[in-house]
Write a protein that holds these residues in place. Structure first.
Motif, PDB file in Angstrom:
ATOM      1  N   UNK A  57      -2.157   2.600  -9.241  1.00 40.67           N
ATOM      2  CA  UNK A  57      -1.282   1.865  -8.325  1.00 40.67           C
ATOM      3  C   UNK A  57      -0.772   2.791  -7.235  1.00 40.67           C
ATOM      4  N   UNK A  58      -0.477   4.046  -7.611  1.00 38.11           N
ATOM      5  CA  UNK A  58       0.043   5.017  -6.633  1.00 38.11           C
ATOM      6  C   UNK A  58      -0.947   5.227  -5.488  1.00 38.11           C
ATOM      7  N   UNK A  59      -2.216   5.370  -5.836  1.00 35.86           N
ATOM      8  CA  UNK A  59      -3.227   5.580  -4.793  1.00 35.86           C
ATOM      9  C   UNK A  59      -3.308   4.370  -3.869  1.00 35.86           C
ATOM     10  N   UNK A  60      -3.206   3.190  -4.441  1.00 38.78           N
ATOM     11  CA  UNK A  60      -3.253   1.977  -3.623  1.00 38.78           C
ATOM     12  C   UNK A  60      -2.048   1.911  -2.683  1.00 38.78           C
ATOM     13  N   UNK A  61      -0.866   2.195  -3.239  1.00 41.29           N
ATOM     14  CA  UNK A  61       0.363   2.083  -2.437  1.00 41.29           C
ATOM     15  C   UNK A  61       0.461   3.172  -1.376  1.00 41.29           C
ATOM     16  N   UNK A  62      -0.241   4.275  -1.597  1.00 39.34           N
ATOM     17  CA  UNK A  62      -0.250   5.356  -0.598  1.00 39.34           C
ATOM     18  C   UNK A  62      -1.293   5.128   0.488  1.00 39.34           C
ATOM     19  N   UNK A  63      -2.068   4.061   0.352  1.00 37.28           N
ATOM     20  CA  UNK A  63      -3.088   3.761   1.364  1.00 37.28           C
ATOM     21  C   UNK A  63      -2.475   2.884   2.457  1.00 37.28           C
ATOM     22  N   UNK A  64      -3.264   2.600   3.460  1.00 37.57           N
ATOM     23  CA  UNK A  64      -2.773   1.885   4.644  1.00 37.57           C
ATOM     24  C   UNK A  64      -2.819   0.376   4.421  1.00 37.57           C
ATOM     25  N   UNK A  65      -1.909  -0.121   3.554  1.00 35.21           N
ATOM     26  CA  UNK A  65      -1.843  -1.561   3.293  1.00 35.21           C
ATOM     27  C   UNK A  65      -0.437  -2.070   3.607  1.00 35.21           C
ATOM     28  N   UNK A  66      -0.337  -3.378   3.813  1.00 35.99           N
ATOM     29  CA  UNK A  66       0.954  -4.001   4.125  1.00 35.99           C
ATOM     30  C   UNK A  66       1.493  -4.839   2.970  1.00 35.99           C
ATOM     31  N   UNK A  67       0.586  -5.360   2.142  1.00 36.17           N
ATOM     32  CA  UNK A  67       0.991  -6.286   1.082  1.00 36.17           C
ATOM     33  C   UNK A  67       0.081  -6.113  -0.124  1.00 36.17           C
ATOM     34  N   UNK A  68       0.608  -6.478  -1.293  1.00 36.10           N
ATOM     35  CA  UNK A  68      -0.203  -6.435  -2.508  1.00 36.10           C
ATOM     36  C   UNK A  68      -0.230  -7.811  -3.158  1.00 36.10           C
ATOM     37  N   UNK A  69      -1.367  -8.108  -3.776  1.00 38.43           N
ATOM     38  CA  UNK A  69      -1.503  -9.291  -4.620  1.00 38.43           C
ATOM     39  C   UNK A  69      -1.696  -8.783  -6.040  1.00 38.43           C
ATOM     40  N   UNK A  70      -0.765  -9.142  -6.942  1.00 38.83           N
ATOM     41  CA  UNK A  70      -0.784  -8.638  -8.319  1.00 38.83           C
ATOM     42  C   UNK A  70      -1.352  -9.712  -9.247  1.00 38.83           C
ATOM     43  N   UNK A  71      -2.490  -9.405  -9.876  1.00 37.90           N
ATOM     44  CA  UNK A  71      -3.090 -10.367 -10.816  1.00 37.90           C
ATOM     45  C   UNK A  71      -3.594  -9.651 -12.063  1.00 37.90           C
ATOM     46  N   UNK A  72      -2.820  -8.660 -12.500  1.00 39.20           N
ATOM     47  CA  UNK A  72      -3.125  -7.952 -13.745  1.00 39.20           C
ATOM     48  C   UNK A  72      -2.572  -8.758 -14.923  1.00 39.20           C
ATOM     49  N   UNK A  73      -2.686  -8.215 -16.135  1.00 36.17           N
ATOM     50  CA  UNK A  73      -2.114  -8.905 -17.293  1.00 36.17           C
ATOM     51  C   UNK A  73      -0.583  -8.912 -17.167  1.00 36.17           C
ATOM     52  N   UNK A  74       0.036  -9.898 -17.791  1.00 33.32           N
ATOM     53  CA  UNK A  74       1.437 -10.214 -17.513  1.00 33.32           C
ATOM     54  C   UNK A  74       2.422  -9.079 -17.764  1.00 33.32           C
ATOM     55  N   UNK A  75       2.138  -8.235 -18.762  1.00 30.90           N
ATOM     56  CA  UNK A  75       3.105  -7.197 -19.099  1.00 30.90           C
ATOM     57  C   UNK A  75       3.151  -6.080 -18.043  1.00 30.90           C
ATOM     58  N   UNK A  76       2.178  -6.054 -17.151  1.00 30.74           N
ATOM     59  CA  UNK A  76       2.128  -5.005 -16.115  1.00 30.74           C
ATOM     60  C   UNK A  76       2.826  -5.410 -14.820  1.00 30.74           C
ATOM     61  N   UNK A  77       3.117  -6.700 -14.645  1.00 31.84           N
ATOM     62  CA  UNK A  77       3.630  -7.202 -13.366  1.00 31.84           C
ATOM     63  C   UNK A  77       4.916  -6.502 -12.940  1.00 31.84           C
ATOM     64  N   UNK A  78       5.847  -6.304 -13.874  1.00 33.45           N
ATOM     65  CA  UNK A  78       7.155  -5.751 -13.509  1.00 33.45           C
ATOM     66  C   UNK A  78       7.031  -4.350 -12.907  1.00 33.45           C
ATOM     67  N   UNK A  79       6.391  -3.441 -13.631  1.00 35.56           N
ATOM     68  CA  UNK A  79       6.299  -2.059 -13.144  1.00 35.56           C
ATOM     69  C   UNK A  79       5.503  -1.986 -11.844  1.00 35.56           C
ATOM     70  N   UNK A  80       4.424  -2.759 -11.771  1.00 38.74           N
ATOM     71  CA  UNK A  80       3.596  -2.707 -10.560  1.00 38.74           C
ATOM     72  C   UNK A  80       4.331  -3.330  -9.373  1.00 38.74           C
ATOM     73  N   UNK A  81       5.041  -4.426  -9.620  1.00 41.01           N
ATOM     74  CA  UNK A  81       5.810  -5.055  -8.557  1.00 41.01           C
ATOM     75  C   UNK A  81       6.925  -4.162  -8.055  1.00 41.01           C
TER      76      UNK A  81
END
Length: 338
Positions: A57-81
């Motif tokens: 997730x860190x590598x993704x967030x450090x890239x040149x993006x503006x928004x994320x779409x989270x569709x991982x398994x449910x227990x991961x949503x909080x930390x990733x969000x």
């Protein structure tokens, strides 16, 4: 200005619906995908024409993006969000937002404090059918709503079974998968909030590990409307539908609890039957379009973070009811984030 999206999760739903929905926007671009498996991320990027693949997730967030779409398994949503919010990225998260409504509230509050656009991907409220029903009710075409019925028991295909029927710790089970959608769709169409729920759950042979693969819920709404909903993973031949019955008419919708812009809505009153016309825009394209508008400060996502809290709290109450055998009240303060 283009909105560059990063996908957190190399998921089936992103492949089937979300990638195309983003690309359908004149200002949308899928810039990167993240999967904890480097091989899966790279294969997914290659198959779907995505320029970058990363494994954290860190590598993704450090890239040149503006928004994320989270569709991982449910227990991961909080930390990733929370990580995405901290990195200043807008967040469109699959339901349920977290494993508990308390955690969902934390995430939505953090987004609000950071000035981040946060949406819940409740696709069904983007369906033309459901918006036509909502508008007919608001216009008084069925009089005062009295009762509703939702039929949303389907057969979960083998490629989607996995964690949904085997992993309680990942937020598996039909209630966190489908009841959340039905609670949200009822709220949206009725323009009303649920006050309490009574629920029975079952394990009809598909789910293991103590998880439920069927549920039947009775809801009472603040206005006094009562509703029933049936959710399942195990009914191969059931159709889906949604009915709302009022003092002066009924709305009877068939084949509308689906990811595709299909189905029909019939209005039945003293003057006869009328099939309602509605738009057939792709549900996910509409969701992304509204999300992009919210980023431009033109309105809000089709389903907000608060909507996601409501649906998760409603599902939590249903699970609690099924365990205790009692009706469970749903906190009326849910929609307000301090």
């Amino acid at each position: 200005m283009s909105v560059r999206w990063g996908l957190i999760g190399a998921s089936t739903i992103a492949r089937q619906f979300m990638i195309n929905a983003i690309r359908a926007q004149t200002d949308g671009e899928v810039a990167a995908v993240m999967s904890s498996s480097t091989e899966r991320a790279e294969a997914y990027a290659r198959e779907n024409g995505i320029p970058a693949a990363v494994s954290t997730v860190e590598a993704l967030l450090n890239s040149d993006i503006d928004a994320v779409y989270i569709s991982t398994t449910n227990e991961l949503h909080l930390d990733q969000g929370m990580a995405a919010i901290k990195a200043g990225k807008h967040v469109l998260c699959e339901k349920p937002l977290a494993l508990t409504s308390a955690d969902a509230r934390k995430m939505v509050a953090a987004a609000r404090q950071a000035g981040i656009v946060f949406g819940t991907n409740h696709h069904l409220r983007n369906a033309g059918a459901h918006r036509a029903m909502r508008e007919a009710i608001a216009a008084g075409r069925i009089g005062k709503p009295i009762a509703a019925r939702v039929f949303h028991s389907v057969f979960l295909p083998a490629n989607l079974q996995g964690w949904r029927i085997t992993r309680p710790e990942a937020g598996g089970g039909v209630v966190l998968d489908i009841t959340v959608h039905d609670a949200d769709t009822l709220r949206f169409v009725l323009g009303d909030d649920p006050a309490e729920v009574s629920a029975f759950t079952q394990s009809a042979g598909m789910a293991g590990s103590g998880l439920e693969d069927g549920a039947m819920c009775i809801w009472r709404f603040k206005s006094g409307v009562i509703a029933q909903s049936h959710e399942g993973f195990t009914t191969k031949y059931a159709g889906t539908g949604f009915e709302v019955h009022g003092t002066d008419g009924s709305l009877i919708a068939a084949n509308v609890m689906t990811q595709k812009p299909v189905g029909s809505v019939l209005l039945r009153t003293a003057s006869g039957e009328e099939e309602l016309n509605f738009d057939r825009e792709d549900l996910y394209a509409r969701s992304v379009r509204q999300f992009h508008a919210a980023i431009r400060d033109e309105g809000q996502p089709a389903a907000t973070g608060e909507d996601g809290i409501w649906s998760l709290a409603s599902a939590e109450a249903a699970l609690q009811s099924s365990k205790t055998g009692k009706a469970v009240a749903i906190d009326p303060q849910l929609g307000s984030i301090a």
